[in-house]
Design an enzyme around this catalytic site. Sequence first.
Site, PDB file in Angstrom:
ATOM      1  N   ASP A   1       0.843  -1.194   0.000  1.00  0.00           N
ATOM      2  CA  ASP A   1       0.000   0.000   0.000  1.00  0.00           C
ATOM      3  C   ASP A   1       0.879   1.244   0.000  1.00  0.00           C
ATOM      4  OD1 ASP A   1      -2.302   1.719   0.229  1.00  0.00           O
ATOM      5  OD2 ASP A   1      -3.338   0.093   1.260  1.00  0.00           O
TER       6      ASP A   1
ATOM      7  N   HIS B   1     -13.872  -1.627  -6.328  1.00  0.00           N
ATOM      8  CA  HIS B   1     -15.067  -0.771  -6.417  1.00  0.00           C
ATOM      9  C   HIS B   1     -14.723   0.718  -6.398  1.00  0.00           C
ATOM     10  CE1 HIS B   1     -14.904  -1.255  -1.867  1.00  0.00           C
ATOM     11  NE2 HIS B   1     -14.850   0.052  -2.024  1.00  0.00           N
TER      12      HIS B   1
END
Length: 338
Positions: free
Chosen positions: A196, A244
């Site tokens: 990340d 998403h």
Amino acid sequence: MITPTPLMEITTGYWAFKTLAAAVELDLFGRLSGGRVVTQQEVQQELDLPERPADLLLAACASLGLLERSGTGYRNTELAEQFLVPGRPHYFGGQVRYCDERTYLPYHRLGEALRADRPLTWDPQTQESLFTTADPGMLAMFWEAMYSTSSFTARSLGEAYDFGAHRRLLDVGGGAGAFPVELCRRYPQLRATVFDLPHVRAKAEEKITAAGLADRIGTASGNFLTDPALPTGHDVILLSMILHDWNETQNRAILARCHAALPPGGAIVVCELLLDDDRTGPRSAALMGMTMLVETEGGRNYSGAEYADWLVDAGFTDVRVVAFDAPGANGAVIARRP
């Protein structure tokens, strides 16, 4: 006879949410932790509330299944005791506070988002993404909210899909590391890497250390949208509640990078709130899509069939969908690199 009762339930949905948010703000459930029973008068005194508001709050929380009567007083239900007491392993209050402070008011301008097709909670002209903010407190609240939701979702995923055949997991966009923590607890042979952004990496290392898994879960800094390649050396890649947030073009590029990073026989797991293929539900996925309108530039919730098509186009095979019930996802699309 058809009645407008379902419309009334939809229209007044905010009553329940704002009641929960107010009780969390007042730390009502924390004060009742450990089986403590309090009377209305004690709540008035401890929360500095007049008689009428205290009575109404207690009755409302009891009606929502958060409190229960015990003699002349109230105590936490098991639901509140497990998830709404600060300091508990899976405290859900961060999610409640984040929605209350971050998305509730912007939702009042949903019509604006529908007409303009642009996010309401951040400004794309001045901010790199919704994951960066000038308010450190809001950012910390976001990661705590995601960790709580992700922890239970990871447990459900670990029951629905057998990670027993895998040895090295790469969690792409893994945030604070909830999925690797829960999956490594369940599967003792598994080791993992959280990939990340640099400022998220520190949060993940904190959670991993607190879980006692620093010897099995590592971290790596990077940007899955812009880096030309993902870390290699893993036999399963997890995209948990990631795709998403982005549009189809971006998602296809992410899946292509995942394919390139996996060895032959490696697996990819896309864990999401999946829409039905006919795009009529379920409600959780469809309404999450509306939140993507409020929070992202191009995100939306997709169906299992859409993910399957993209995976096949990226070179994956043996695509299948497994369903489960969890707060952050209702299923996973799984495929293999031949």
